[in-house]
Scaffold this motif. Sequence first.
Motif, PDB file in Angstrom:
ATOM      1  N   VAL A  79      49.343  52.193  42.119  1.00 34.05           N
ATOM      2  CA  VAL A  79      49.312  51.358  42.326  1.00 34.05           C
ATOM      3  C   VAL A  79      49.550  50.890  43.375  1.00 34.05           C
ATOM      4  O   VAL A  79      50.006  50.732  44.445  1.00 34.05           O
ATOM      5  CB  VAL A  79      51.112  50.911  41.190  1.00 34.05           C
ATOM      6  CG1 VAL A  79      51.136  49.356  41.600  1.00 34.05           C
ATOM      7  CG2 VAL A  79      50.909  51.418  40.229  1.00 34.05           C
ATOM      8  N   THR A 109      45.903  50.793  39.596  1.00 36.85           N
ATOM      9  CA  THR A 109      46.037  48.925  39.439  1.00 36.85           C
ATOM     10  C   THR A 109      46.479  48.291  40.571  1.00 36.85           C
ATOM     11  O   THR A 109      46.240  49.074  42.088  1.00 36.85           O
ATOM     12  CB  THR A 109      47.713  48.871  38.641  1.00 36.85           C
ATOM     13  OG1 THR A 109      47.910  50.062  37.542  1.00 36.85           O
ATOM     14  CG2 THR A 109      47.639  47.766  37.854  1.00 36.85           C
ATOM     15  N   GLY A 124      55.572  46.678  42.362  1.00 36.79           N
ATOM     16  CA  GLY A 124      54.252  47.780  42.157  1.00 36.79           C
ATOM     17  C   GLY A 124      55.182  48.362  40.720  1.00 36.79           C
ATOM     18  O   GLY A 124      54.814  49.034  40.071  1.00 36.79           O
TER      19      GLY A 124
END
Length: 442
Positions: A79, A109, A124
């Motif tokens: 992330v 992501t 996150g």
Amino acid sequence: MTAPLSPPTPPRPDLPSWTRRSGTAPGSIATVAVIVVAAGSGTRLRNTEPKAFVLLSGRSLLDHALDSIFGMHETVQIVVVAPGDRLADAHAIAAQASARNAQPTAAMTVVAGGRTRQDSVDAGMNALDLSIEVVLVHDAARALTPASLCDAVVDAVRSTGHGIIPGLPVVDTIKRIAPSGAVLGTVDRSDLSAVQTPQGFPRTLLSEARAWAVRNGRFEAFTDDAALVADAGHPVSVIPGHRLAFKITTPEDLERAELILQAATPHSPVMPRIGMGLDVHAYADDDNTELWLAGLFWPGETGLSGHSDGDVAAHAICDALLGAAGLGDIGSIFGTADPRFSKAHGEVFLTETVRLVRAAGYLVGNVSVQIIGNRPRFSARRGEAETLLGGILSAPINIAATTTDALGFTGRGEGVAATATALLYPVPSTVPSQAPDLNWEA
Ligand code: CTP
Ligand code: MG
């Protein structure tokens, strides 16, 4: 609450499932996530770019940091927490890192960060997959962190079931001082540790600790995740950190990182970059348009038509510079819709282009220009033009001019063309006051 930890032991059968390694086979579901916080502005680095996008050996700090994560033993969810206005750039860097590391199956992501580091960690956490059981929080600013340190943190979280942070012994003598600078005493450094990231936690423990901090109004108090977890009453242990996991905070840190990378690849030459540009403008069909060419005003000559002043030489140089730096072209940077550049002179474009090229980490080596057209007769003012444009470039420039022997549109006197070639070289690091420690082992 930190305590030294003995080397990680193998997972115990009585511990929960997340203590066992998973996700090593391609395509398998990740149980470990690494939140790479990269949303800071890097005030102390004093760069025009947010810190994660500052270049180190031609690649962004975020790119370097992602390489470490991709080097981990198991496939993890990554992330990336990026500045809200730079998500597209972060996506592009993440995609490149993923492709370079041949890890297309790793879940990635990119989310927008917050005002403080803790807000960014929160963003996150909100992006974690349901399958995630162990969370590592890592600073993109620790760009050279070895993958082995990330693996060691995961292993230690699994074997202990609590928070793990890497740390190095404090080697300098530490003094407590008064605001006046007077020394109050010497701190016993034997029980001090300079801690780094990635910091690892069982997911539930980190979530609970964060919720606890929010409930108790203590969320903003912590600069690292371990402090927050320890404050909530959970154990956190230190494992040996790594000297390459140092945080890039100041320009001196960036120089140190640059030297470390150069020393690690002693035989790879620093490659210059070249670019070329071409521009053409037709003569204006009125006598009022002034001719501007190679940064100079040419009284009495027919002007060139265009949104700007039509200075083909300056525009070709801009394209050559932007091309060499990989920054696109003049049209994409100075859009014709932008009124600031309506009738702007070549100097304006060139000055801004040189600024962008420098921000991307390059200096101009030299530029060579060829002007093609019947008029003006250039040679008499060649030195004047080279002095002006060379001053803006802070580099040598040669400007040649030619006709095309009556052939083509320039030969028919319909307009003027120019080509330019530019050589750029990466900004060299300055010599640091202290020689770098080139030992790559912890
Ligand atoms: N960070 C973040 N969001 C913030 C602040 C910091 O994601 N609001 C990240 C940074 O990108 C960095 C890490 O937290 O990777 C450590 O922070 P620091 O080194 O202090 O970076 P900056 O805050 O960017 O730098 P400075 O404090 O000099 O402005
Ligand atoms: Mg900061």
